[in-house]
Design a protein around this motif. Structure first.
Motif, PDB file in Angstrom:
ATOM      1  N   GLY A  37       0.793  -1.228   0.000  1.00 36.36           N
ATOM      2  CA  GLY A  37       0.000   0.000   0.000  1.00 36.36           C
ATOM      3  C   GLY A  37       0.823   1.276   0.000  1.00 36.36           C
ATOM      4  O   GLY A  37       0.294   2.356   0.268  1.00 36.36           O
ATOM      5  N   LEU A  38       2.108   1.153  -0.270  1.00 35.44           N
ATOM      6  CA  LEU A  38       2.978   2.343  -0.302  1.00 35.44           C
ATOM      7  C   LEU A  38       3.057   2.854  -1.741  1.00 35.44           C
ATOM      8  O   LEU A  38       4.042   2.620  -2.451  1.00 35.44           O
ATOM      9  CB  LEU A  38       4.362   1.987   0.247  1.00 35.44           C
ATOM     10  CG  LEU A  38       4.390   1.580   1.729  1.00 35.44           C
ATOM     11  CD1 LEU A  38       5.630   0.764   2.048  1.00 35.44           C
ATOM     12  CD2 LEU A  38       4.330   2.832   2.620  1.00 35.44           C
ATOM     13  N   ARG A  39       2.026   3.565  -2.144  1.00 35.27           N
ATOM     14  CA  ARG A  39       1.920   3.964  -3.550  1.00 35.27           C
ATOM     15  C   ARG A  39       3.038   4.884  -3.994  1.00 35.27           C
ATOM     16  O   ARG A  39       3.513   4.809  -5.119  1.00 35.27           O
ATOM     17  CB  ARG A  39       0.556   4.651  -3.810  1.00 35.27           C
ATOM     18  CG  ARG A  39      -0.672   3.815  -3.491  1.00 35.27           C
ATOM     19  CD  ARG A  39      -0.757   2.528  -4.289  1.00 35.27           C
ATOM     20  NE  ARG A  39      -0.671   2.710  -5.737  1.00 35.27           N
ATOM     21  CZ  ARG A  39      -1.703   3.009  -6.524  1.00 35.27           C
ATOM     22  NH1 ARG A  39      -2.900   3.189  -6.014  1.00 35.27           N
ATOM     23  NH2 ARG A  39      -1.534   3.105  -7.822  1.00 35.27           N
ATOM     24  N   GLY A  40       3.460   5.789  -3.105  1.00 37.74           N
ATOM     25  CA  GLY A  40       4.520   6.739  -3.453  1.00 37.74           C
ATOM     26  C   GLY A  40       5.867   6.037  -3.639  1.00 37.74           C
ATOM     27  O   GLY A  40       6.582   6.292  -4.606  1.00 37.74           O
ATOM     28  N   TYR A  46       9.315   2.615  -9.512  1.00 35.33           N
ATOM     29  CA  TYR A  46       8.948   2.360 -10.912  1.00 35.33           C
ATOM     30  C   TYR A  46       9.692   3.334 -11.847  1.00 35.33           C
ATOM     31  O   TYR A  46      10.200   2.941 -12.901  1.00 35.33           O
ATOM     32  CB  TYR A  46       7.429   2.502 -11.081  1.00 35.33           C
ATOM     33  CG  TYR A  46       6.936   2.066 -12.437  1.00 35.33           C
ATOM     34  CD1 TYR A  46       6.734   0.723 -12.718  1.00 35.33           C
ATOM     35  CD2 TYR A  46       6.696   3.003 -13.445  1.00 35.33           C
ATOM     36  CE1 TYR A  46       6.299   0.316 -13.970  1.00 35.33           C
ATOM     37  CE2 TYR A  46       6.259   2.610 -14.701  1.00 35.33           C
ATOM     38  CZ  TYR A  46       6.053   1.266 -14.964  1.00 35.33           C
ATOM     39  OH  TYR A  46       5.630   0.867 -16.203  1.00 35.33           O
ATOM     40  N   VAL A  47       9.761   4.595 -11.424  1.00 38.49           N
ATOM     41  CA  VAL A  47      10.507   5.588 -12.205  1.00 38.49           C
ATOM     42  C   VAL A  47      11.990   5.194 -12.247  1.00 38.49           C
ATOM     43  O   VAL A  47      12.654   5.305 -13.287  1.00 38.49           O
ATOM     44  CB  VAL A  47      10.324   7.011 -11.618  1.00 38.49           C
ATOM     45  CG1 VAL A  47      11.243   8.020 -12.312  1.00 38.49           C
ATOM     46  CG2 VAL A  47       8.863   7.456 -11.742  1.00 38.49           C
ATOM     47  N   GLN A  48      12.482   4.690 -11.105  1.00 34.61           N
ATOM     48  CA  GLN A  48      13.886   4.270 -11.062  1.00 34.61           C
ATOM     49  C   GLN A  48      14.132   3.085 -12.003  1.00 34.61           C
ATOM     50  O   GLN A  48      15.173   2.992 -12.646  1.00 34.61           O
ATOM     51  CB  GLN A  48      14.282   3.908  -9.617  1.00 34.61           C
ATOM     52  CG  GLN A  48      15.775   3.722  -9.419  1.00 34.61           C
ATOM     53  CD  GLN A  48      16.617   4.964  -9.724  1.00 34.61           C
ATOM     54  OE1 GLN A  48      16.151   6.084  -9.537  1.00 34.61           O
ATOM     55  NE2 GLN A  48      17.821   4.757 -10.212  1.00 34.61           N
ATOM     56  N   HIS A 158       3.914  10.278   0.232  1.00 31.81           N
ATOM     57  CA  HIS A 158       3.260  11.246  -0.657  1.00 31.81           C
ATOM     58  C   HIS A 158       4.292  12.041  -1.466  1.00 31.81           C
ATOM     59  O   HIS A 158       4.132  12.243  -2.672  1.00 31.81           O
ATOM     60  CB  HIS A 158       2.378  12.201   0.144  1.00 31.81           C
ATOM     61  CG  HIS A 158       1.651  13.158  -0.751  1.00 31.81           C
ATOM     62  ND1 HIS A 158       0.563  12.776  -1.502  1.00 31.81           N
ATOM     63  CD2 HIS A 158       1.904  14.459  -1.059  1.00 31.81           C
ATOM     64  CE1 HIS A 158       0.172  13.816  -2.236  1.00 31.81           C
ATOM     65  NE2 HIS A 158       0.953  14.847  -1.981  1.00 31.81           N
ATOM     66  N   GLN A 159       5.343  12.442  -0.783  1.00 31.16           N
ATOM     67  CA  GLN A 159       6.407  13.203  -1.445  1.00 31.16           C
ATOM     68  C   GLN A 159       7.064  12.376  -2.551  1.00 31.16           C
ATOM     69  O   GLN A 159       7.346  12.873  -3.636  1.00 31.16           O
ATOM     70  CB  GLN A 159       7.420  13.581  -0.373  1.00 31.16           C
ATOM     71  CG  GLN A 159       8.477  14.569  -0.788  1.00 31.16           C
ATOM     72  CD  GLN A 159       9.582  14.601   0.264  1.00 31.16           C
ATOM     73  OE1 GLN A 159       9.313  14.619   1.462  1.00 31.16           O
ATOM     74  NE2 GLN A 159      10.813  14.564  -0.190  1.00 31.16           N
ATOM     75  N   LEU A 160       7.276  11.083  -2.278  1.00 36.71           N
ATOM     76  CA  LEU A 160       7.903  10.204  -3.279  1.00 36.71           C
ATOM     77  C   LEU A 160       6.994   9.992  -4.481  1.00 36.71           C
ATOM     78  O   LEU A 160       7.462   9.734  -5.594  1.00 36.71           O
ATOM     79  CB  LEU A 160       8.285   8.858  -2.646  1.00 36.71           C
ATOM     80  CG  LEU A 160       9.383   8.914  -1.574  1.00 36.71           C
ATOM     81  CD1 LEU A 160       9.576   7.545  -0.935  1.00 36.71           C
ATOM     82  CD2 LEU A 160      10.710   9.410  -2.152  1.00 36.71           C
ATOM     83  N   SER A 161       5.692  10.134  -4.266  1.00 33.49           N
ATOM     84  CA  SER A 161       4.734   9.946  -5.365  1.00 33.49           C
ATOM     85  C   SER A 161       4.849  11.066  -6.402  1.00 33.49           C
ATOM     86  O   SER A 161       4.312  10.966  -7.505  1.00 33.49           O
ATOM     87  CB  SER A 161       3.301   9.880  -4.833  1.00 33.49           C
ATOM     88  OG  SER A 161       2.860  11.181  -4.488  1.00 33.49           O
ATOM     89  N   GLU A 162       5.556  12.140  -6.029  1.00 37.66           N
ATOM     90  CA  GLU A 162       5.660  13.274  -6.950  1.00 37.66           C
ATOM     91  C   GLU A 162       6.900  13.243  -7.826  1.00 37.66           C
ATOM     92  O   GLU A 162       7.145  14.176  -8.592  1.00 37.66           O
ATOM     93  CB  GLU A 162       5.584  14.581  -6.155  1.00 37.66           C
ATOM     94  CG  GLU A 162       4.165  14.795  -5.665  1.00 37.66           C
ATOM     95  CD  GLU A 162       3.982  15.984  -4.750  1.00 37.66           C
ATOM     96  OE1 GLU A 162       4.990  16.523  -4.252  1.00 37.66           O
ATOM     97  OE2 GLU A 162       2.822  16.356  -4.534  1.00 37.66           O
ATOM     98  N   ARG A 163       7.676  12.172  -7.718  1.00 37.82           N
ATOM     99  CA  ARG A 163       8.869  12.080  -8.563  1.00 37.82           C
ATOM    100  C   ARG A 163       8.458  12.086 -10.033  1.00 37.82           C
ATOM    101  O   ARG A 163       7.571  11.342 -10.449  1.00 37.82           O
ATOM    102  CB  ARG A 163       9.640  10.788  -8.261  1.00 37.82           C
ATOM    103  CG  ARG A 163      10.889  10.672  -9.102  1.00 37.82           C
ATOM    104  CD  ARG A 163      11.722   9.470  -8.745  1.00 37.82           C
ATOM    105  NE  ARG A 163      12.952   9.516  -9.494  1.00 37.82           N
ATOM    106  CZ  ARG A 163      13.869   8.573  -9.504  1.00 37.82           C
ATOM    107  NH1 ARG A 163      13.689   7.495  -8.769  1.00 37.82           N
ATOM    108  NH2 ARG A 163      14.957   8.688 -10.217  1.00 37.82           N
ATOM    109  N   LYS A 164       9.128  12.952 -10.800  1.00 42.43           N
ATOM    110  CA  LYS A 164       8.787  13.071 -12.213  1.00 42.43           C
ATOM    111  C   LYS A 164       9.306  11.870 -12.992  1.00 42.43           C
ATOM    112  O   LYS A 164      10.409  11.399 -12.755  1.00 42.43           O
ATOM    113  CB  LYS A 164       9.425  14.345 -12.806  1.00 42.43           C
ATOM    114  CG  LYS A 164       8.871  15.624 -12.232  1.00 42.43           C
ATOM    115  CD  LYS A 164       7.726  16.155 -13.082  1.00 42.43           C
ATOM    116  CE  LYS A 164       7.143  17.432 -12.502  1.00 42.43           C
ATOM    117  NZ  LYS A 164       6.646  17.333 -11.120  1.00 42.43           N
ATOM    118  N   ASN A 165       8.475  11.422 -13.895  1.00 41.86           N
ATOM    119  CA  ASN A 165       8.877  10.337 -14.777  1.00 41.86           C
ATOM    120  C   ASN A 165       9.652  10.941 -15.951  1.00 41.86           C
ATOM    121  O   ASN A 165       9.109  11.775 -16.676  1.00 41.86           O
ATOM    122  CB  ASN A 165       7.603   9.627 -15.266  1.00 41.86           C
ATOM    123  CG  ASN A 165       7.934   8.390 -16.036  1.00 41.86           C
ATOM    124  OD1 ASN A 165       8.946   8.342 -16.725  1.00 41.86           O
ATOM    125  ND2 ASN A 165       7.086   7.397 -15.930  1.00 41.86           N
TER     126      ASN A 165
END
Ligand SMILES: [Fe+2]
Length: 168
Positions: A37-40, A46-48, A158-165
């Motif tokens: 459940g850690l979406r961020g 996933y971006v990495q 939440h902050q990690l969920s904002e990483r740009k792809n």
């Protein structure tokens, strides 16, 4: 005829495999984070994954440009589960340090061989590794600060969920 030595060709080919293994590792971390459940965290990993595929591609393109053969090798298994996001990012830092060492060794080989084209190609990765390690270290510090606090973890996630792809 390839423009780079056989030894260098083999070393770069190994690095392609390492980058693909890295990609697989981060995808596995992403899947584990999704399951918890850690979406961020899942998004960040996933971006990495995509970044690592980009690293493999960058090396492949360099080799192809030098008329060196890229031979894909098996990707060995990766861990599939981590106890906490902190242990996940700590594993990531350990791994990135190994990758940094690998690029340092490749750079030493390039210098020894007087292969300045490869040396230049590698400098991008040397810089990239400084950034990778710093980013992961920052996240570890934040997770350390949050300790076991759920609200803290919620904000970091939440902050990690904002990483740009980088690809879209
Ligand atoms: Fe990489």
């Amino acid at each position: 005829m390839t423009m780079i030595s056989k030894k260098m060709q083999e070393a770069l080919n190994m690095q392609v495999n390492d980058e693909l293994w890295s990609a697989y590792l981060y995808l596995s971390m992403s899947m584990d984070a999704e399951a918890k459940g850690l979406r961020g965290v899942a998004h960040w990993m996933y971006v990495q994954w995509q970044e690592e595929l980009g690293h493999a591609r960058r090396l492949q393109c360099y080799m192809i440009g030098q008329n060196a053969r890229v031979e894909l090798m098996p990707i060995t298994e990766v861990p599939t589960s981590w106890n906490t996001p902190l242990s996940m990012f700590k594993d990531s830092l350990v791994h990135e340090k190994e990758i940094t060492k690998a690029f340092n060794n490749l750079t030493t080989l390039a210098i020894d061989e007087g292969d300045y084209a490869t040396y230049n190609c590698l400098q991008w990765f040397v810089d990239e590794q400084v950034e990778e390690e710093a980013t992961v270290r920052d996240i570890i510090d934040q997770l350390d600060m949050a300790g076991g606090d759920n609200l803290g973890l919620y904000f970091i996630d939440h902050q990690l969920s904002e990483r740009k792809n980088p690809n879209c």
